[in-house]
Write an enzyme that holds these catalytic residues in place. Structure first.
Site, PDB file in Angstrom:
ATOM      1  N   GLY B 265      -2.559 -23.180   3.095  1.00  0.00           N
ATOM      2  CA  GLY B 265      -3.834 -23.638   3.631  1.00  0.00           C
ATOM      3  C   GLY B 265      -3.791 -23.712   5.141  1.00  0.00           C
ATOM      4  O   GLY B 265      -2.722 -23.787   5.750  1.00  0.00           O
ATOM      5  N   THR B 268      -2.234 -27.832  10.612  1.00  0.00           N
ATOM      6  CA  THR B 268      -0.979 -28.004  11.316  1.00  0.00           C
ATOM      7  C   THR B 268       0.193 -28.234  10.364  1.00  0.00           C
ATOM      8  O   THR B 268       1.277 -27.685  10.539  1.00  0.00           O
ATOM      9  CB  THR B 268      -1.120 -29.209  12.262  1.00  0.00           C
ATOM     10  OG1 THR B 268      -2.175 -28.924  13.171  1.00  0.00           O
ATOM     11  CG2 THR B 268       0.148 -29.444  13.024  1.00  0.00           C
ATOM     12  N   GLU B 290      -5.605 -17.048   2.324  1.00  0.00           N
ATOM     13  CA  GLU B 290      -6.966 -16.865   2.821  1.00  0.00           C
ATOM     14  C   GLU B 290      -6.988 -16.673   4.326  1.00  0.00           C
ATOM     15  O   GLU B 290      -7.906 -16.076   4.867  1.00  0.00           O
ATOM     16  CB  GLU B 290      -7.883 -18.011   2.375  1.00  0.00           C
ATOM     17  CG  GLU B 290      -7.354 -19.384   2.673  1.00  0.00           C
ATOM     18  CD  GLU B 290      -8.176 -20.489   2.022  1.00  0.00           C
ATOM     19  OE1 GLU B 290      -8.918 -20.237   1.064  1.00  0.00           O
ATOM     20  OE2 GLU B 290      -8.063 -21.634   2.478  1.00  0.00           O
ATOM     21  N   ASN B 380     -13.807 -31.599   6.282  1.00  0.00           N
ATOM     22  CA  ASN B 380     -14.202 -30.198   6.400  1.00  0.00           C
ATOM     23  C   ASN B 380     -14.797 -29.637   5.110  1.00  0.00           C
ATOM     24  O   ASN B 380     -15.866 -29.057   5.109  1.00  0.00           O
ATOM     25  CB  ASN B 380     -12.998 -29.347   6.807  1.00  0.00           C
ATOM     26  CG  ASN B 380     -12.393 -29.817   8.121  1.00  0.00           C
ATOM     27  OD1 ASN B 380     -13.080 -30.414   8.945  1.00  0.00           O
ATOM     28  ND2 ASN B 380     -11.122 -29.576   8.311  1.00  0.00           N
ATOM     29  N   LYS B 404      -2.706 -42.992  10.910  1.00  0.00           N
ATOM     30  CA  LYS B 404      -3.087 -44.061  11.843  1.00  0.00           C
ATOM     31  C   LYS B 404      -1.950 -45.063  12.053  1.00  0.00           C
ATOM     32  O   LYS B 404      -2.126 -46.272  11.779  1.00  0.00           O
ATOM     33  CB  LYS B 404      -4.345 -44.787  11.336  1.00  0.00           C
ATOM     34  CG  LYS B 404      -5.578 -43.893  11.338  1.00  0.00           C
ATOM     35  CD  LYS B 404      -6.811 -44.639  11.843  1.00  0.00           C
ATOM     36  CE  LYS B 404      -8.050 -43.776  11.663  1.00  0.00           C
ATOM     37  NZ  LYS B 404      -8.571 -43.242  12.912  1.00  0.00           N
TER      38      LYS B 404
END
Lengths: 499, 499
Positions: B265, B268, B290, B380, B404
């Site tokens: 996919g 990063t 893809e 997304n 976080k």
């Protein structure tokens, strides 16, 4: 010569006939068994029974891989004897279900098309014994299955040993209706050359290395019949809504009156919904499904269905009598395939199926729970619904809008277990109406689901939930701390309805 | 002759050259546009820009269908101009995301393989204009795409009108690397004859009815580069765990050192994880994915990857310079396919891909959220992750165990949005370790996920949740009223960690 022995046409195998008890005695603690059987049809019966009997006085456990649900009380007997370690990919026995939900049996809930890949690649470990019900073994060493194809071929191919149960009670007319095809190893396989529901691509039996046949057992126990609940007012209304939707597809030019090859999940609701097609204008239908229930034969008798392909035939006692008693008239109109082929994404997408499956509950965005009551206790399993819903041309889910006399709403804020995501659910149907979710954003789906599909008594409280969720925003608005409040309210008060 | 006009080899089309503003003026309120572009590569740029400019002074809205995410700020400009009605199947622009989450834009989150079926069957309505970036139009009327194939061919086929943007800034060496194939109508199509990652089954360009080409526009705006964050200690540890798992598959005989065709996919983490293969023992690799990111070319340069197939090439500025500057050395090692083919269940299952995708969060049973922050706000979209996860030989999801600064645990009791169900998730990897969930019942999965994948600071509180859930029983034990308590705690206190 003994009438039974004639079923073993490869004569050198005739000396391998043993009693069921002896065959069962070969199985030991920790073994993995691959059993024939799909929607309680064509299951190996007498060896599993003998094994369960052994379990009453001996301590051992086995894992059972099957096609789908087993009949002949096998799951119940194994559960009661406490001899089941792991079970996959599908079961439907209440006693076994209890043991699974108590954490006493490991149950792996798999897409029905998937098990063959896992057996082939060795992920599930070597299968010690394949136990396969058959009509006969041919001269050239093929096992002719009975009323299901299931995972039998892949089990036979990958098992260390094979036990064949020749069932004299199964209809001999079934010889020739199977189409056994092995998709082959991933990365080395070619396309599966099936281009329509009625194509033949394989052999009429399961090829087997005769050396692996450890024993042959005779049986004369019929399949467990299915219980078909007749249509009621609600299911008739659901059928009406479904037909209305299909008509709108025909009007829009996306379908013709012969629709698309039909897949219909097992169960009373799906069965009843298909009943509605008998008196419809739809004709020249084909079926490409995992199981043929009574209604498929009703549709054939009505001249509506011209061909049906599935992995099993599972009938009520009356229908069994009628169909098996006059099987010649159906023989050229049906075919039984391994479940890897009946449920294969490649074929489902290519043929563009019209897929109808039953939901246990769904949420305001169209996520479907097919398996778990209140997110925790499993009913049967996902079965083939995911194989079909993901790849079908039309992915339709049906359910009554309420259960338990209205105390449960089948449409909830957040599905308590998700088997089919919003991406794979196109049309939802209840007795209230249908919602066509195709091409809609989540927020566009909500009013359609509430107003078209929910029971009126629950609409107000869902509108209130959604209004609160909208204040928080997002692509898929939710009030997370209340997302399961309907389920917890039921647990506390016995009803999802607000006071 | 003008250098630009030579790109229009079908000479009768040369008179259709217009300015971008004129082409944009043909588009009116309510229209549906099919735009080239996948992972911000090969997107039509100047006509959409001119249309967004018009939107500053005119009131109208359009729906935009694309391959995947668009670059060149198109989504941002459309969002800011307020001209976007509906968007599908994927986007990644922060401004557009904000409008979607505010309910101002309808976003339909679809499997990337699915859009072509919906365009073909007419479910998404007629496409008024396909706007397609090209290198050239051939003598016999084929549009040669640029750096992506995406949904361009299906848009061209089904659009009423086509606008071609010939981009002089795109590398001309790309002509010949596309393999355009139309799967055909469901129910009437045959098998897709692709049997390996490097096979050619189609044409090097998009066939087009020349009558439909309403206008041709020139452009010289390069693709938006991707931002690649270099591997860090955590992603290196994730890569290490993934390699360890792959080695165990080789040792068990289920894979060889050339593994299986790799899908990875975008993002990063996936990119960094693949970096780890450069110094590994794995070799003669193929990619069937893809999108080709930087790392695929690093792996080619290292002699590890011998062929790569994808629907787009999306690179960082440095890599773009290197690869496009010396494209001849890569030309025979790659191919760009329509996303219906790069992501097709039929091909993914046949080739048996090794699939690596990024999770946003997952739960103790292996359900994966790829899209929604705290179940409501979308990032997304699901992209192709579902196409691959469902059908791959190995379905792997990677994520950091926390986000976080540790205030969010990526492993939660119940995923707040489910894109991939427990049935489709096989291996989960974090910087802590990996859990191999194949063939495991839900209760078997939990300890592996907690002990192998969770950050130690969250393990205690998850063990407590699960202990409470176990008291309630079930195949999939949960404490429903606390299922989202980690998410709501974060909203209240700023951290999922219990005080």
């Amino acid at each position: 010569m003994d009438n039974k022995l004639q079923r073993i046409r490869a004569e050198e195998l005739r000396e391998r006939v043993v009693a069921a008890e002896e065959a069962a005695s070969w199985i030991s603690d920790g073994m993995k068994l691959g059993l024939s059987g799909f929607t309680h049809s064509g299951d190996a019966k007498v060896v599993p029974h003998a094994l369960a009997e052994r379990g009453k006085s001996e301590r051992f456990k086995v894992s059972v891989y099957s096609g789908a649900s087993l009949g002949a009380d096998i799951d119940r007997l194994f559960a009661e004897a406490g001899i089941m370690e792991k079970r996959l990919p599908y079961q439907s026995d209440p006693v076994m279900r209890g043991k699974i939900n108590d954490g006493e049996v490991w149950y792996v809930d798999e897409h029905l098309s998937q098990t063959a890949e896992w057996v082939r690649s060795g992920v599930l470990g070597p299968i010690d014994f394949a136990i396969i019900e058959a009509l006969a073994i041919t001269e050239d060493g093929m096992i002719i299955p009975t009323t299901s194809a299931g995972n039998s071929a892949i089990f036979v191919k990958h098992a260390e040993n094979v036990i064949v149960e020749i069932n004299m009670a199964q209809p001999t007319g079934f010889e020739g209706i199977h189409d056994i095809y092995d998709a082959g190893v991933q990365g080395k396989r070619g396309p599966i050359p099936l281009e329509n529901a009625h194509g033949r691509i394989g052999t009429i039996g399961i090829p087997v290395d005769l050396e692996k046949i450890r024993g042959i057992v005779f049986s004369d126990r019929p399949d467990s019949p299915s219980e078909i609940v007749p249509p009621d007012e609600e299911t008739e209304r659901m059928a009406g809504h479904l037909l209305e939707f299909l008509r709108s597809e025909v009007w829009s030019g996306r379908l013709t009156n012969s629709l698309a090859p039909i897949q219909s999940g097992i169960g009373t609701v799906s069965n009843a919904v298909l009943e509605g097609m008998i008196d419809s204008e739809f004709e020249n239908l084909e079926v490409y499904s995992e199981v043929m229930q009574d209604v498929i034969f009703d549709l054939m008798d009505a001249g509506k269905v011209k061909f049906a392909s599935a992995s099993a035939i599972t009938l009520s006692p009356e229908k069994m009598k009628q169909v098996y008693g006059d099987f010649e008239q159906y023989r050229d109109k049906l075919m039984l395939r391994p479940q890897e082929i009946s449920n294969h994404p490649e074929i489902i997408r290519r043929l563009g199926l019209l897929s109808i499956n039953t939901a246990l509950e769904f949420d305001i965005y169209g996520n479907v729970n097919s398996t778990h009551v209140r997110g925790t206790k499993i009913m049967n399993g996902i079965g083939g619904s995911g194989d079909f819903a993901r790849n079908a041309r039309l992915s339709i889910f049906v359910t009554r809008s309420t259960a338990k006399d209205g105390k449960i709403s089948s449409i909830v804020p957040f599905a308590s277990h998700i088997d089919h995501t919003e991406h794979d659910v196109q049309i939802v149907v209840t007795e209230q109406g249908y919602a066509d979710l195709r091409g809609l954003a989540p927020r566009e789906r909500v009013p359609l689901i509430i107003e078209n599909c929910m029971h009126p008594m629950y609409r107000g409280q869902m509108r209130a939930y959604y209004a609160e969720a909208l204040k928080r925003g997002g692509q898929t608005p939710h009030v997370l701390e209340q997302a399961f409040s309907w389920h917890t309210r039921f647990l506390e008060t016995g009803s999802m309805l607000e006071e």
